[in-house]
Design a protein around this motif. Structure first.
Motif, PDB file in Angstrom:
ATOM      1  N   GLU A 339    -134.016  54.089 -19.635  1.00  0.00           N
ATOM      2  CA  GLU A 339    -133.346  53.280 -20.652  1.00  0.00           C
ATOM      3  C   GLU A 339    -134.264  52.983 -21.841  1.00  0.00           C
ATOM      4  OE1 GLU A 339    -131.930  49.882 -18.551  1.00  0.00           O
ATOM      5  OE2 GLU A 339    -129.974  50.781 -18.121  1.00  0.00           O
ATOM      6  N   GLU A 340    -135.575  53.030 -21.628  1.00  0.00           N
ATOM      7  CA  GLU A 340    -136.507  52.842 -22.730  1.00  0.00           C
ATOM      8  C   GLU A 340    -136.463  54.020 -23.695  1.00  0.00           C
ATOM      9  OE1 GLU A 340    -138.433  50.030 -23.335  1.00  0.00           O
ATOM     10  OE2 GLU A 340    -136.944  49.374 -21.862  1.00  0.00           O
ATOM     11  N   ILE A 341    -135.919  55.146 -23.235  1.00  0.00           N
ATOM     12  CA  ILE A 341    -135.811  56.329 -24.079  1.00  0.00           C
ATOM     13  C   ILE A 341    -134.413  56.471 -24.659  1.00  0.00           C
ATOM     14  CG2 ILE A 341    -136.052  58.840 -24.151  1.00  0.00           C
ATOM     15  CD1 ILE A 341    -137.969  58.634 -21.806  1.00  0.00           C
ATOM     16  N   VAL A 342    -133.406  56.410 -23.812  1.00  0.00           N
ATOM     17  CA  VAL A 342    -132.034  56.715 -24.257  1.00  0.00           C
ATOM     18  C   VAL A 342    -131.199  55.474 -24.532  1.00  0.00           C
ATOM     19  CG1 VAL A 342    -132.080  58.870 -22.978  1.00  0.00           C
ATOM     20  CG2 VAL A 342    -131.153  56.840 -21.885  1.00  0.00           C
ATOM     21  N   GLY A 343    -131.722  54.292 -24.255  1.00  0.00           N
ATOM     22  CA  GLY A 343    -130.939  53.087 -24.436  1.00  0.00           C
ATOM     23  C   GLY A 343    -130.238  52.668 -23.159  1.00  0.00           C
ATOM     24  N   GLU A 344    -129.428  51.636 -23.244  1.00  0.00           N
ATOM     25  CA  GLU A 344    -128.770  51.078 -22.068  1.00  0.00           C
ATOM     26  C   GLU A 344    -127.879  52.099 -21.372  1.00  0.00           C
ATOM     27  OE1 GLU A 344    -128.271  47.977 -19.394  1.00  0.00           O
ATOM     28  OE2 GLU A 344    -129.586  48.094 -21.153  1.00  0.00           O
ATOM     29  N   ILE A 345    -128.056  52.202 -20.041  1.00  0.00           N
ATOM     30  CA  ILE A 345    -127.250  53.108 -19.219  1.00  0.00           C
ATOM     31  C   ILE A 345    -126.343  52.266 -18.332  1.00  0.00           C
ATOM     32  CG2 ILE A 345    -127.282  54.923 -17.469  1.00  0.00           C
ATOM     33  CD1 ILE A 345    -130.085  55.655 -18.431  1.00  0.00           C
ATOM     34  N   THR A 346    -125.042  52.463 -18.440  1.00  0.00           N
ATOM     35  CA  THR A 346    -124.093  51.717 -17.616  1.00  0.00           C
ATOM     36  C   THR A 346    -123.144  52.694 -16.934  1.00  0.00           C
ATOM     37  OG1 THR A 346    -122.574  51.442 -19.483  1.00  0.00           O
ATOM     38  CG2 THR A 346    -124.191  49.689 -19.115  1.00  0.00           C
ATOM     39  N   ASP A 347    -122.573  52.236 -15.818  1.00  0.00           N
ATOM     40  CA  ASP A 347    -121.554  53.032 -15.136  1.00  0.00           C
ATOM     41  C   ASP A 347    -120.413  52.122 -14.712  1.00  0.00           C
ATOM     42  OD1 ASP A 347    -122.354  51.694 -12.804  1.00  0.00           O
ATOM     43  OD2 ASP A 347    -123.760  53.286 -12.252  1.00  0.00           O
ATOM     44  N   GLU A 348    -119.460  52.672 -13.966  1.00  0.00           N
ATOM     45  CA  GLU A 348    -118.265  51.899 -13.615  1.00  0.00           C
ATOM     46  C   GLU A 348    -118.557  50.758 -12.646  1.00  0.00           C
ATOM     47  OE1 GLU A 348    -118.406  55.596 -10.953  1.00  0.00           O
ATOM     48  OE2 GLU A 348    -118.910  54.996 -13.006  1.00  0.00           O
ATOM     49  N   PHE A 349    -119.743  50.755 -12.034  1.00  0.00           N
ATOM     50  CA  PHE A 349    -120.061  49.694 -11.089  1.00  0.00           C
ATOM     51  C   PHE A 349    -120.879  48.568 -11.710  1.00  0.00           C
ATOM     52  CE2 PHE A 349    -119.548  53.512  -8.439  1.00  0.00           C
ATOM     53  CZ  PHE A 349    -118.525  53.076  -7.614  1.00  0.00           C
ATOM     54  N   ASP A 350    -121.345  48.754 -12.943  1.00  0.00           N
ATOM     55  CA  ASP A 350    -122.100  47.705 -13.609  1.00  0.00           C
ATOM     56  C   ASP A 350    -121.158  46.592 -14.037  1.00  0.00           C
ATOM     57  OD1 ASP A 350    -124.621  48.818 -13.402  1.00  0.00           O
ATOM     58  OD2 ASP A 350    -124.307  50.101 -15.156  1.00  0.00           O
ATOM     59  N   PRO A 351    -121.595  45.327 -13.916  1.00  0.00           N
ATOM     60  CA  PRO A 351    -120.738  44.212 -14.326  1.00  0.00           C
ATOM     61  C   PRO A 351    -120.463  44.251 -15.816  1.00  0.00           C
ATOM     62  CG  PRO A 351    -122.975  43.452 -13.848  1.00  0.00           C
ATOM     63  CD  PRO A 351    -122.896  44.878 -13.396  1.00  0.00           C
ATOM     64  N   ASP A 352    -119.275  43.869 -16.180  1.00  0.00           N
ATOM     65  CA  ASP A 352    -118.870  43.859 -17.586  1.00  0.00           C
ATOM     66  C   ASP A 352    -119.358  42.570 -18.224  1.00  0.00           C
ATOM     67  OD1 ASP A 352    -117.769  44.423 -19.989  1.00  0.00           O
ATOM     68  OD2 ASP A 352    -115.702  43.924 -19.417  1.00  0.00           O
ATOM     69  N   GLU A 353    -120.594  42.611 -18.724  1.00  0.00           N
ATOM     70  CA  GLU A 353    -121.205  41.412 -19.278  1.00  0.00           C
ATOM     71  C   GLU A 353    -121.123  41.416 -20.798  1.00  0.00           C
ATOM     72  OE1 GLU A 353    -125.127  41.521 -17.778  1.00  0.00           O
ATOM     73  OE2 GLU A 353    -124.586  40.857 -15.763  1.00  0.00           O
ATOM     74  N   THR A 354    -121.326  40.233 -21.342  1.00  0.00           N
ATOM     75  CA  THR A 354    -121.352  40.101 -22.791  1.00  0.00           C
ATOM     76  C   THR A 354    -122.585  40.803 -23.334  1.00  0.00           C
ATOM     77  OG1 THR A 354    -120.297  37.939 -22.561  1.00  0.00           O
ATOM     78  CG2 THR A 354    -121.309  38.440 -24.689  1.00  0.00           C
ATOM     79  N   GLN A 355    -122.449  41.385 -24.514  1.00  0.00           N
ATOM     80  CA  GLN A 355    -123.580  42.074 -25.113  1.00  0.00           C
ATOM     81  C   GLN A 355    -124.745  41.121 -25.307  1.00  0.00           C
ATOM     82  OE1 GLN A 355    -122.188  43.804 -28.740  1.00  0.00           O
ATOM     83  NE2 GLN A 355    -121.527  45.685 -27.727  1.00  0.00           N
ATOM     84  N   ALA A 356    -125.965  41.637 -25.064  1.00  0.00           N
ATOM     85  CA  ALA A 356    -127.157  40.794 -25.196  1.00  0.00           C
ATOM     86  C   ALA A 356    -127.396  40.399 -26.644  1.00  0.00           C
ATOM     87  CB  ALA A 356    -128.379  41.528 -24.637  1.00  0.00           C
ATOM     88  N   THR A 357    -126.893  41.205 -27.584  1.00  0.00           N
ATOM     89  CA  THR A 357    -127.049  40.915 -29.012  1.00  0.00           C
ATOM     90  C   THR A 357    -125.692  41.009 -29.695  1.00  0.00           C
ATOM     91  OG1 THR A 357    -129.267  41.891 -28.987  1.00  0.00           O
ATOM     92  CG2 THR A 357    -128.236  41.587 -31.122  1.00  0.00           C
ATOM     93  N   ARG A 358    -125.347  39.993 -30.448  1.00  0.00           N
ATOM     94  CA  ARG A 358    -124.087  40.025 -31.190  1.00  0.00           C
ATOM     95  C   ARG A 358    -124.252  39.203 -32.464  1.00  0.00           C
ATOM     96  NH1 ARG A 358    -123.552  36.565 -26.857  1.00  0.00           N
ATOM     97  NH2 ARG A 358    -122.692  34.492 -27.272  1.00  0.00           N
ATOM     98  N   ARG A 359    -123.413  39.475 -33.442  1.00  0.00           N
ATOM     99  CA  ARG A 359    -123.505  38.778 -34.730  1.00  0.00           C
ATOM    100  C   ARG A 359    -122.588  37.573 -34.734  1.00  0.00           C
ATOM    101  NH1 ARG A 359    -125.953  42.211 -38.612  1.00  0.00           N
ATOM    102  NH2 ARG A 359    -125.876  40.411 -40.021  1.00  0.00           N
TER     103      ARG A 359
END
Length: 443
Positions: A339-359
């Motif tokens: 993830e440090e290379i390609v960014g956040e990796i999620t799949d269908e089992f990851d919890p649907d959380e609020t984005q860590a950064t938002r405007r």
């Protein structure tokens, strides 16, 4: 008329042709210096792989840039001084004492235009092509002047050492990463390189400079299995968990005795249930430690590059991080490093959380306190320092020298931080904005 004829004789034409030849050599040396120093070693290597002999020679002679520059400058100065001397003698013969000043003016213009600006302009326009063409002759010059250049090098280093300057022969190797990073940043600012592409390449380059401590999941967020729990409770916990691997502890969460893989657990329980009439009877006496894997511990100072290699070598994706005293600090997975290379990796089992950064509506950023400074910088193209803390909340606490309360506002590093939410001693939500308005990349 007879006097003029005596002046323009065979010696005049020989001297004039010699000056012309020396100016040509001067142009060759000037253009070669520019081409060989400006040529990209990466492009030369690509040309070498395609069979270019000139590119191969250019790579060889540019390995020692100090010797190359010394040889080229020696040849260039030699022909320039000789050409000027001949011109002075020729003009003095033609115009008397005023010939010295006239020779200086004429040779300055000739050297500047035809021996410096013109060849250097061509070389800087086509550096790799020019470098491949001149590499052969220059390699002979380097060998010819090698003894003189070696003596000059010793003298120069001795003089620099007197002034406290040390020469590192491997400095160009150490600067490769900075050159690539600078080229990517420049390409992004000019719109040639996309932000995502730049972040991926820089992320890969940074793996050797960062440690597992910076990206690990802190122990407070680790989901664990108690080895003393009932088998049905362990099964239910594994089924409800979004993680495939879970650490197993006994008595104290610090006492990790194994790591259970959901597949191993379900496979072992299914085998027992298949042989028994009831689930309760089948799982009675089941011990999770019988199917748990031996835990893999790594020190918190391990670089991400080394840890990724260890994961691949050991054919495992999960490690527990300990400090210098052996105390549990957190855990790290291969996915965390990727993830440090390609960014956040999620799949269908990851919890649907609020984005860590938002405007926010006012344009400020609302960010989770646990978000790493590096991730925040990548998301916003800002440059918050991460030398003293890994997370944004940690940076605020470090700069404030206290644990802030909700509503407190701090200004440092040209940014404004407002604490919006806090749980116990943890800052969970912050509002951040730059004190000086700056454009943010949306590409």
């Amino acid at each position: 008329m007879e006097a003029e004829t005596s002046l323009i004789d065979t010696a005049f034409w020989i001297t004039s042709l010699s000056i012309l030849a020396l100016l040509t050599l001067s142009a060759f040396f000037s253009g070669s210096e520019t081409a060989l120093t400006a040529a990209s070693r990466g492009k030369l290597k690509a040309a070498q792989d395609k069979g270019s002999t000139g590119a191969s020679v250019a790579l060889d002679i540019t390995e020692d840039s100090e010797r190359l520059i010394g040889s080229v400058l020696l040849g260039n100065n030699l022909v320039n001084i000789l050409a000027t001397s001949l011109a002075t003698a020729l003009f003095t013969r033609l115009f008397g004492e005023s010939g010295v000043a006239l020779a200086t003016l004429v040779m300055t213009l000739l050297v500047l235009i035809f021996a410096e600006v013109l060849p250097k302009t061509y070389a800087i326009t086509n550096p790799e092509t020019a470098a491949a063409r001149v590499a052969g002759p220059i390699s002979l010059v380097v060998k010819l002047f090698a003894p003189v250049v070696a003596a000059v090098r010793l003298l120069v280093r001795g003089v620099l050492r007197v002034f406290g300057v040390q020469i590192d022969p491997d400095s160009h190797i150490l600067a490769v990463r900075e050159e690539i990073a600078g080229a990517l940043q420049l390409g992004h600012s000019e719109g040639v390189v996309e932000k995502e592409d730049r972040d991926r390449i820089l992320g890969a380059l940074d793996l050797a400079e960062r440690t597992v401590e910076e990206i690990m999941l802190h122990r407070s967020g680790i989901e664990m299995i108690n080895a003393d729990d009932a088998p049905q409770a362990i099964l239910e916990q594994c089924l409800q968990s979004s993680h495939t691997r879970l650490p197993v502890f006994r008595d104290d969460p610090e006492n990790i005795i194994g790591v259970i893989h959901a597949k191993d657990l379900l496979r072992a329980m299914y085998a027992l249930i298949d042989e028994a009439e009831t689930t309760a009877g089948a799982l009675h006496g089941f011990k999770v430690t019988d199917v748990a894997m031996t835990p893999y511990f790594v020190p918190d100072t391990t670089s991400l590059d080394d840890q990724m290699r260890q994961f691949l070598r050991r054919r495992t994706h999960f490690a527990l991080v300990v400090d210098e005293y052996g105390s549990l600090e957190g855990l790290i997975t291969l996915e965390d490093i990727l993830e440090e290379i390609v960014g956040e990796i999620t799949d269908e089992f990851d919890p649907d959380e609020t984005q860590a950064t938002r405007r926010a509506e006012d344009g400020d950023y609302l960010i989770e306190g646990a978000m790493t400074i590096r991730d925040f910088n990548r998301a916003t193209d800002w440059t918050l320092p991460d030398d003293e803390a890994n997370t944004v909340a940690g940076l605020v606490i470090h700069e404030a020298q206290m644990i802030p309360v909700v509503g407190q506002v701090f200004s440092f590093h040209n940014f404004r931080f407002q604490v919006l939410e806090r749980e116990n001693n943890r800052i969970t939500l912050l509002k951040v904005r730059p004190l000086i308005s700056r454009p943010t990349s949306e590409s």
